[in-house]
Motif scaffolding. Structure first.
Motif, mmCIF file in Angstrom:
data_model
loop_
_atom_site.group_PDB
_atom_site.id
_atom_site.type_symbol
_atom_site.label_atom_id
_atom_site.label_comp_id
_atom_site.label_asym_id
_atom_site.label_seq_id
_atom_site.Cartn_x
_atom_site.Cartn_y
_atom_site.Cartn_z
ATOM 1 N N ILE A 7 -9.327 12.098 -26.841
ATOM 2 C CA ILE A 7 -8.890 11.181 -27.199
ATOM 3 C C ILE A 7 -8.896 10.517 -28.649
ATOM 4 C CG2 ILE A 7 -8.078 8.634 -26.580
ATOM 5 C CD1 ILE A 7 -8.527 9.205 -23.659
ATOM 6 N N SER A 8 -7.908 10.520 -29.342
ATOM 7 C CA SER A 8 -8.148 9.913 -30.649
ATOM 8 C C SER A 8 -8.782 8.534 -30.933
ATOM 9 C CB SER A 8 -6.658 9.829 -31.637
ATOM 10 O OG SER A 8 -6.029 8.593 -30.883
ATOM 11 N N GLU A 9 -9.430 8.183 -31.865
ATOM 12 C CA GLU A 9 -10.276 7.058 -32.027
ATOM 13 C C GLU A 9 -9.327 5.785 -31.951
ATOM 14 O OE1 GLU A 9 -13.922 4.942 -32.274
ATOM 15 O OE2 GLU A 9 -13.417 7.312 -32.066
ATOM 16 N N PRO A 10 -8.221 5.693 -32.744
ATOM 17 C CA PRO A 10 -7.470 4.523 -32.314
ATOM 18 C C PRO A 10 -6.900 4.166 -30.862
ATOM 19 C CG PRO A 10 -6.727 5.862 -34.424
ATOM 20 C CD PRO A 10 -7.581 6.540 -33.619
ATOM 21 N N GLY A 53 -7.255 1.701 -25.907
ATOM 22 C CA GLY A 53 -7.683 1.898 -24.235
ATOM 23 C C GLY A 53 -8.656 0.934 -23.645
ATOM 24 N N GLU A 54 -9.940 0.646 -24.507
ATOM 25 C CA GLU A 54 -10.808 -0.172 -23.976
ATOM 26 C C GLU A 54 -10.600 -1.471 -23.914
ATOM 27 O OE1 GLU A 54 -13.928 0.211 -27.211
ATOM 28 O OE2 GLU A 54 -14.757 2.361 -26.281
ATOM 29 N N VAL A 55 -9.815 -1.904 -24.903
ATOM 30 C CA VAL A 55 -9.061 -3.513 -24.914
ATOM 31 C C VAL A 55 -8.069 -3.726 -23.798
ATOM 32 C CG1 VAL A 55 -7.802 -5.252 -26.415
ATOM 33 C CG2 VAL A 55 -9.434 -3.670 -27.289
ATOM 34 N N LEU A 56 -7.262 -2.514 -23.432
ATOM 35 C CA LEU A 56 -6.137 -2.690 -22.624
ATOM 36 C C LEU A 56 -6.835 -2.607 -20.903
ATOM 37 C CD1 LEU A 56 -3.173 -2.404 -21.679
ATOM 38 C CD2 LEU A 56 -3.652 -0.193 -21.512
ATOM 39 N N PHE A 57 -7.730 -1.669 -20.793
ATOM 40 C CA PHE A 57 -8.556 -1.749 -19.498
ATOM 41 C C PHE A 57 -9.451 -2.991 -19.095
ATOM 42 C CE2 PHE A 57 -7.323 2.843 -19.755
ATOM 43 C CZ PHE A 57 -6.915 2.920 -18.353
ATOM 44 N N ASP A 58 -9.862 -3.585 -20.334
ATOM 45 C CA ASP A 58 -10.768 -4.787 -20.184
ATOM 46 C C ASP A 58 -9.644 -5.954 -19.794
ATOM 47 O OD1 ASP A 58 -13.008 -3.553 -20.707
ATOM 48 O OD2 ASP A 58 -13.201 -4.168 -22.755
ATOM 49 N N THR A 59 -8.441 -5.884 -20.529
ATOM 50 C CA THR A 59 -7.447 -7.013 -20.348
ATOM 51 C C THR A 59 -6.897 -6.806 -18.831
ATOM 52 O OG1 THR A 59 -7.113 -6.933 -22.649
ATOM 53 C CG2 THR A 59 -5.312 -7.943 -21.075
ATOM 54 N N LEU A 60 -6.667 -5.690 -18.336
ATOM 55 C CA LEU A 60 -6.043 -5.493 -16.976
ATOM 56 C C LEU A 60 -7.130 -5.080 -15.853
ATOM 57 C CD1 LEU A 60 -3.039 -3.435 -18.001
ATOM 58 C CD2 LEU A 60 -3.229 -6.012 -18.031
ATOM 59 N N ALA A 61 -8.324 -5.674 -16.123
ATOM 60 C CA ALA A 61 -9.491 -5.125 -15.324
ATOM 61 C C ALA A 61 -8.918 -5.453 -13.733
ATOM 62 C CB ALA A 61 -10.906 -5.672 -15.686
ATOM 63 N N ARG A 62 -8.284 -6.678 -13.611
ATOM 64 C CA ARG A 62 -8.087 -7.231 -12.142
ATOM 65 C C ARG A 62 -6.747 -6.675 -11.689
ATOM 66 N NH1 ARG A 62 -10.112 -13.588 -12.468
ATOM 67 N NH2 ARG A 62 -12.403 -13.051 -13.106
#
Length: 619
Positions: free
Chosen positions: A83-86, A91-100
């Protein structure tokens, strides 16, 4: 400037540039998308997933084994460089935001965001397949600034019936020379978003009518039209005629050149920028924000305007504990009545989708559309005594937008949510005649609560809809029917003033709320009133003055009795208790003998003498 200061400013500028491009060239859009997904309501997430399933019926994106959120997150954390760096940072920010959120929601958001990160590298149709579930809820940048031909083309697409869409699915071929000229023109107009916008519109509409290879062929033909319009300036008249030939029988090119009042390009750009700023920076709209706007009218909720307005305000302020009590009481009521099955969740969601979809239309059209959706929803969801042909007749106003044989994906509610303004006008024109004054108050009440309903579970939405419907039509319902619908909210949002009942009726209502199992069993025994005495009681309550007492007794009984007795016996006890409220409220118009005779069914459980005022103690 000192070298040290210059170096510091340089580092600050470099850090700013890195932050502005940390998710790639579309960082601003990606950030806005992540923020928007965090604010989606449960109802909006259901729309996203239903649209995703519909798109999968024409594309082959979901044909293989679905990639789980854990697999995606493992790939993000991996150092293998898959997966590209950007994209990994986004993805890290998205999955943290939608963790629940659930895994299906996380995966849908990941696929859309991946397409957004790689937007400039993906073909328009490939991008649209992944982003289509979010297209209406999180609009893309540039979707407001389209050339007039493309906007007219999209509007014409959204109004096509199934038969004309099937013409799009036919095979066609363009000569190699003309095809090469189109590719060159597209390469020179990379910034044109016409093809993307058409692809998103086609994937949001065509799967409602066609599926499988036929649907995919129709989508590709529609997108081809968007590609031609985006490269219009780089093609000759002969090339345009040949390239448009697959679409000409359905949407003539000349129909897109009609002179219309178009806003200047500069004005459209300013409007688009302002809308984008509002989308990114504006806080979520309050769930009750629509209520004040509607309340400015003259009694928009009908004769019971004040009670309905109080309910709309109160229901949005209920705490989680109060909602648990509401749902528990609704289950109790359902144990003696069948009110819980009166309007299934699918019917309620269809009605709410119709209210939302016609929000900008006039009241008469909205009322007729409301009736059409309600009748069709009942026919499809409940099938009470209706054969297949009768169901088709009820669904006739929705053709060709919705065909009974092709109901799939998210069901009827999702199909209704996908209808456009032209579809609603057609549905309203074909709907049965009705009295607008009877439906408009309920439509207005639903509009005031539409944002609230979107953020609630199906059980909560159905309970609230039953209650507000009963309040709007309170004077047309029998007291026991009203109580069965409103009882779950009776203690949290009272609608009866105890002081208006009188002392004796209040004592009776209190006694009903304290009934024991043996008393409920006594009330459940069969009884009958003679015809002449029944006529006397009917004349005594003809002016409606006893209604509040009967309603209060019915509300108390429909909550208390199911805790002691369920089933038909419980319902019989509730009816007897409500009858007692009617008699005691009309006692001043009855003789002593008539009152005692009418009270006989209630006497074993609540003696008439127990309702008299207590004697004052002598000094």
């Amino acid at each position: 400037m000192a070298p040290a200061s210059h170096g510091l400013l340089g580092r600050i500028q470099q850090a700013t540039d890195n932050a502005a491009h940390r998710f790639g060239p579309h960082t601003a859009e990606v950030e806005a998308f992540i923020v928007a997904t965090a604010q989606l309501t449960p109802w909006q997430w259901r729309q996203v997933l239903a649209t995703k399933r519909l798109v999968a019926t024409v594309s082959k994106e979901g044909a293989g084994a679905p990639e789980g959120s854990r697999t995606i997150q493992a790939a993000i954390r991996s150092s293998e460089g898959r997966i590209s760096e950007p994209l990994a940072r986004a993805g890290e920010v998205l999955f943290d935001t939608l963790a629940r959120k659930g895994e299906d929601k996380q995966v849908a958001a990941w696929q859309a965001m991946t397409a957004l990160v790689h937007r400039s590298q993906l073909p328009a149709l490939k991008f649209a397949v992944n982003y289509a579930p979010f297209a209406t809820l999180v609009p893309l940048s540039g979707s407001d600034v389209l050339d007039p031909r493309t906007r007219r083309y999209i509007a014409a697409l959204e109004q096509l019936p199934k038969e004309q869409l099937q013409m799009f699915a036919r095979r066609w071929r363009i000569s190699p020379g003309t095809s090469s000229a189109l590719l060159q023109a597209v390469a020179k107009n990379r910034e044109a978003k016409s093809e993307e916008a058409v692809a998103l519109a086609a994937l949001g509409m065509i799967p409602n009518h066609l599926s499988g290879d036929e649907g995919w062929a129709a989508v590709r033909t529609a997108v081809h039209g968007g590609r031609v319009l985006g490269a219009f300036g780089g093609l000759t008249a002969t090339e345009i005629t040949e390239l448009w030939s697959p679409i000409e029988p359905v949407i003539p090119l000349s129909s897109l050149d009609e002179i219309a009042q178009e806003a200047p390009a500069a004005e459209r750009v300013v409007t688009a920028v302002n809308n984008a700023i509002k989308t990114i920076t504006r806080p979520p709209r309050s769930r009750a924000a629509v209520a004040p706007a509607i309340a400015r009218g003259a009694a928009p909720y009908g004769p019971n305007h004040s009670e309905v307005a109080a309910f709309i305000k109160g229901v949005t302020d209920l705490s989680p504990i109060q909602w648990l009590r509401v749902l528990d009481r609704r289950k109790l009521v359902a144990s003696v009545t069948r009110e819980g099955a009166a309007e299934p969740a699918g019917v309620v969601r269809s009605i709410l989708a119709a209210i939302e979809g016609t929000r900008e239309m006039d009241t008469f059209t909205r009322s007729r559309a409301f009736v059409a959706v309600e009748r069709a929803g009942f026919a499809i969801e409940s099938r009470n005594g209706m054969n297949l042909e009768q169901v088709r007749q009820v669904l006739a106003p929705f053709e060709p937008s919705i065909v009974f044989e092709e109901l799939n994906g998210g069901g009827f509610a999702h199909k209704v949510a996908a209808l456009g303004r032209a579809d609603w006008a057609r549905v309203a024109a074909a709907a049965p005649q009705l009295g607008e004054e009877a439906i408009a108050p309920l439509v207005n009440a639903g509009t005031a609560l539409i944002d609230f309903f979107g953020g609630r579970s199906d059980d909560e939405a159905v309970a609230a809809w039953h209650a507000v419907s009963a309040l709007v039509h309170r004077q047309h319902l029998t007291p026991i029917k009203f109580a069965a619908s409103y009882a779950p909210f009776a203690s949290a949002i009272p609608v009866t003033n105890p002081r208006s009942l009188g002392a004796m009726v209040s004592r009776y209502v209190t006694a009903v709320g304290r009934l024991g199992a043996s008393q409920c069993a006594a009330l459940a025994r069969p009884w009958q009133v003679e015809d002449d005495l029944s006529s006397v009681l009917a004349r005594a309550i003809a002016d409606g003055n006893s209604r509040s007492g009967e309603e209060a007794a019915a509300l108390a009984a429909v909550v208390t009795v199911p805790m002691r007795m369920a089933g038909s016996g419980g319902w019989a006890a509730v009816k007897t208790a409500a009858f007692g409220g009617r008699v005691i409220a009309a006692r001043t118009r009855l003789t002593g003998e008539q009152l005692e005779t009418l009270w006989k069914p209630i006497q074993p459980a609540i003696p008439l003498s127990s309702l008299a005022a207590p004697a004052k103690a002598k000094r």
